[in-house]
Design an enzyme around this catalytic site. Structure first.
Site, PDB file in Angstrom:
ATOM      1  CB  SER A  92      -5.295 -34.189   5.814  1.00 17.59           C
ATOM      2  OG  SER A  92      -3.925 -33.857   5.666  1.00 17.59           O
ATOM      3  CE1 TYR A 131      -5.088 -35.477  11.252  1.00 18.88           C
ATOM      4  CE2 TYR A 131      -3.833 -35.710   9.227  1.00 18.88           C
ATOM      5  CZ  TYR A 131      -4.743 -35.019   9.995  1.00 18.88           C
ATOM      6  OH  TYR A 131      -5.318 -33.878   9.495  1.00 18.88           O
TER       7      TYR A 131
END
Ligand SMILES: NC(=O)c1ccc[n+]([C@@H]2O[C@H](COP(=O)([O-])OP(=O)(O)OC[C@H]3O[C@@H](n4cnc5c(N)ncnc54)[C@H](OP(=O)(O)O)[C@@H]3O)[C@@H](O)[C@H]2O)c1
Length: 257
Positions: free
Chosen positions: A143, A156
């Protein structure tokens, strides 16, 4: 059909980004193992769509954070489709969106298992097949957040940074065995997870925020899938250890990230 003769395993290949990748690799000629966790209908639909387009795909249920089910899946894929030479680690979940002050150890462990330790276990189990292939690829779906560190995202982003570190190390370690290891780092993508992220940050829906993104839209799964297919193609055979951001060039000042 640049991926003719290849056998791919796409984790989380049933929905969202992974579904887009599975469809694209199959369109390129690869036989695709479509992994999912619990939504069997979505996995069946992805397999049916690939077959309807003339491709080959089989669905496999396994939670990537469960070593026993991953081992069983690896054996089943090998028996059904032969040795895997292209692994796409895509399966993932968001964290709960809390500050570090309000996050307990279990949440970090949950995210590390899904985004880092599970994928590493999968690749570790597949290494004999990958090494034997001559040319093989591992593509990690990370990401853009792994370099941005926004608030409320530590479990995350920490897990994504961890798998990126492993991928870059693996790229060097396995070069002698013909294995390329690359990372794709999307910005916001129009998927179920993307919709939840937009809703959670007060943006409403992706349709409502599309116009505020580069090129007038947030990324679609096909945008990520095209880059993954390129990385696995003969055209990219001299690329390894790279990280490609797929975010339309990043936000302008004032745009939502
Ligand atoms: N959407 C975004 O804006 C965005 C941006 C950057 C990066 N990413 C990354 O892109 C990847 C895919 O995200 P997405 O937006 O496509 O998510 P999504 O729409 O929620 O789909 C997630 C997929 O992963 C599977 N999955 C979830 N947990 C799993 C587990 N433990 N084991 C095996 N499969 C599991 C799901 O299967 P079931 O339905 O069966 O549970 C589903 O196929 C993730 O790694 C995410 O971090 C997403």
């Amino acid at each position: 059909m640049t991926l003719q003769g290849r056998t791919a395993l796409v984790t989380g290949g049933s929905r969202g980004v992974g579904r887009g990748i599975a469809l694209r690799l199959a369109a390129g000629g690869a036989a695709v193992a479509v992994n999912y966790r619990r939504d069997a209908d979505a996995a069946k639909q992805t397999v049916a769509d690939i077959e309807a387009a003339g491709g080959t795909a089989v669905a496999y249920s396994a939670s990537i954070d469960d070593p026993e089910s991953v081992a069983a899946m690896v054996d089943a894929v090998h028996a059904d489709l032969g040795p895997v030479d292209l692994v796409v680690s895509n399966a993932g979940t968001a964290s709960r969106g809390s500050t570090i002050a309000h996050t307990d150890q279990d949440e970090y462990l949950r995210l590390f298992r899904v985004h880092a330790l599970g994928p590493l276990d999968l690749v570790h189990r597949l290494l004999p097949d990958l090494r034997a292939a001559g040319r093989a690829d591992v593509v990690i779906v990370s990401s853009v957040l792994s370099t941005q560190f926004p608030v409320n995202s530590a479990p995350y982003t920490m897990a994504k940074v961890a798998i990126e570190a492993a991928a870059r190390t693996l790229a060097k370690e396995e070069r002698a065995h013909g294995i390329r290891v690359n990372i794709v780092a999307p910005g916001l993508v129009a998927t179920d997870m993307g919709e939840r992220l937009v809703a959670a940050t007060g943006g409403g829906s992706i349709a409502e925020v599309d116009a505020r993104f580069p090129f007038g839209r947030v990324a679609r799964p096909a945008d990520v899938a095209g880059v993954v297919a390129f990385l696995a193609s003969a055209e990219a055979e001299y690329l390894t250890g790279q990280r490609v951001e797929i975010d339309g060039g990043g936000p302008d000042a004032g745009l939502m990230t």
